[in-house]
Motif scaffolding. Structure first.
Motif, short mmCIF file in Angstrom:
data_model
loop_
_atom_site.label_atom_id
_atom_site.label_comp_id
_atom_site.label_asym_id
_atom_site.label_seq_id
_atom_site.Cartn_x
_atom_site.Cartn_y
_atom_site.Cartn_z
N LEU A 40 57.73 54.57 30.42
CA LEU A 40 57.09 55.81 29.95
C LEU A 40 56.46 55.60 28.58
N ASN A 41 57.13 54.87 27.72
CA ASN A 41 56.57 54.60 26.40
C ASN A 41 55.26 53.83 26.51
N ASN A 42 55.22 52.81 27.37
CA ASN A 42 53.98 52.05 27.55
C ASN A 42 52.86 52.94 28.10
N LEU A 43 53.21 53.80 29.03
CA LEU A 43 52.22 54.74 29.58
C LEU A 43 51.69 55.66 28.49
N ARG A 44 52.58 56.16 27.66
CA ARG A 44 52.16 57.06 26.57
C ARG A 44 51.27 56.34 25.56
N VAL A 45 51.58 55.09 25.26
CA VAL A 45 50.74 54.32 24.33
C VAL A 45 49.32 54.23 24.86
N ARG A 47 47.90 56.17 27.17
CA ARG A 47 47.35 57.53 27.21
C ARG A 47 46.89 57.98 25.82
N ASN A 48 47.71 57.71 24.82
CA ASN A 48 47.37 58.12 23.45
C ASN A 48 46.13 57.41 22.94
N ARG A 49 45.94 56.17 23.37
CA ARG A 49 44.74 55.42 22.97
C ARG A 49 43.49 56.09 23.56
N LEU A 50 43.57 56.52 24.82
CA LEU A 50 42.44 57.20 25.44
C LEU A 50 42.14 58.52 24.74
N LEU A 51 43.19 59.26 24.41
CA LEU A 51 42.98 60.52 23.70
C LEU A 51 42.39 60.28 22.31
N ALA A 52 42.93 59.30 21.60
CA ALA A 52 42.42 59.01 20.25
C ALA A 52 40.97 58.56 20.29
N ASP A 53 40.62 57.77 21.31
CA ASP A 53 39.24 57.30 21.43
C ASP A 53 38.26 58.43 21.73
N SER A 54 38.75 59.55 22.22
CA SER A 54 37.86 60.67 22.52
C SER A 54 37.98 61.81 21.50
N ARG A 80 47.17 64.44 28.83
CA ARG A 80 48.37 64.95 28.15
C ARG A 80 49.50 65.21 29.12
N ASP A 81 49.19 65.59 30.35
CA ASP A 81 50.20 65.93 31.35
C ASP A 81 50.64 64.74 32.20
N ILE A 82 50.11 63.56 31.94
CA ILE A 82 50.26 62.43 32.86
C ILE A 82 51.71 61.98 33.06
N VAL A 95 50.94 55.14 38.29
CA VAL A 95 50.03 56.09 37.66
C VAL A 95 48.65 55.46 37.48
N GLU A 96 47.64 56.22 37.85
CA GLU A 96 46.26 55.82 37.60
C GLU A 96 45.66 56.85 36.66
N PHE A 97 45.06 56.39 35.61
CA PHE A 97 44.45 57.30 34.64
C PHE A 97 43.23 57.97 35.26
N PRO A 98 43.03 59.26 34.96
CA PRO A 98 41.83 59.94 35.45
C PRO A 98 40.60 59.36 34.79
N SER A 99 39.49 59.43 35.47
CA SER A 99 38.23 58.93 34.93
C SER A 99 37.65 59.93 33.95
N LYS A 100 37.14 59.40 32.86
CA LYS A 100 36.50 60.26 31.86
C LYS A 100 35.16 60.75 32.41
N PRO A 101 34.93 62.06 32.30
CA PRO A 101 33.66 62.59 32.83
C PRO A 101 32.45 62.16 31.99
#
Length: 101
Positions: A40-45, A47-54, A80-82, A95-101
């Motif tokens: 879960l920690n790796n997944l959050r890292v 995920r957080n990178r994708l959020l920070a990049d946007s 955030r809900d992943i 888990v597969e990350f959603p594609s950025k629109p």
């Protein structure tokens, strides 16, 4: 189980004591029990990178007084809900990350 002892006179291979075996088994159990938390920690890292990049896009929209697309907002919410509802390492790894629109 064996342990290797390096001495000035050479290398010795000795049997582990019952206490050492119990300690190794306890360490392995503790490691195995932490597998979900590590996954879960790796997944959050990631995920957080994708959020920070946007984040810059959110900041720019606020500065310009414009609104973000619903798709973009939904994408960030999905990120955030992943981790919600994930209870096994296998679920996390699938888990597969959603594609950025």
């Amino acid at each position: 189980m064996k342990k290797i002892i390096i001495r000035p006179t050479g290398i010795e291979e000795l049997d582990l004591t019952a206490k050492e075996i119990a300690e190794q088994e306890a360490n392995k159990t503790e490691w195995d029990n932490g597998a979900l938390d590590r996954a879960l920690n790796n997944l959050r890292v990631n995920r957080n990178r994708l959020l920070a990049d946007s984040d810059w896009e959110v900041t720019m929209a606020k500065e310009k007084g414009t609104t973000l697309s619903a798709g973009f907002k939904n994408w960030r919410q999905e990120l955030r809900d992943i981790t919600e509802g994930l209870t096994t390492v296998e679920e996390v790894e699938a888990v597969e990350f959603p594609s950025k629109p």
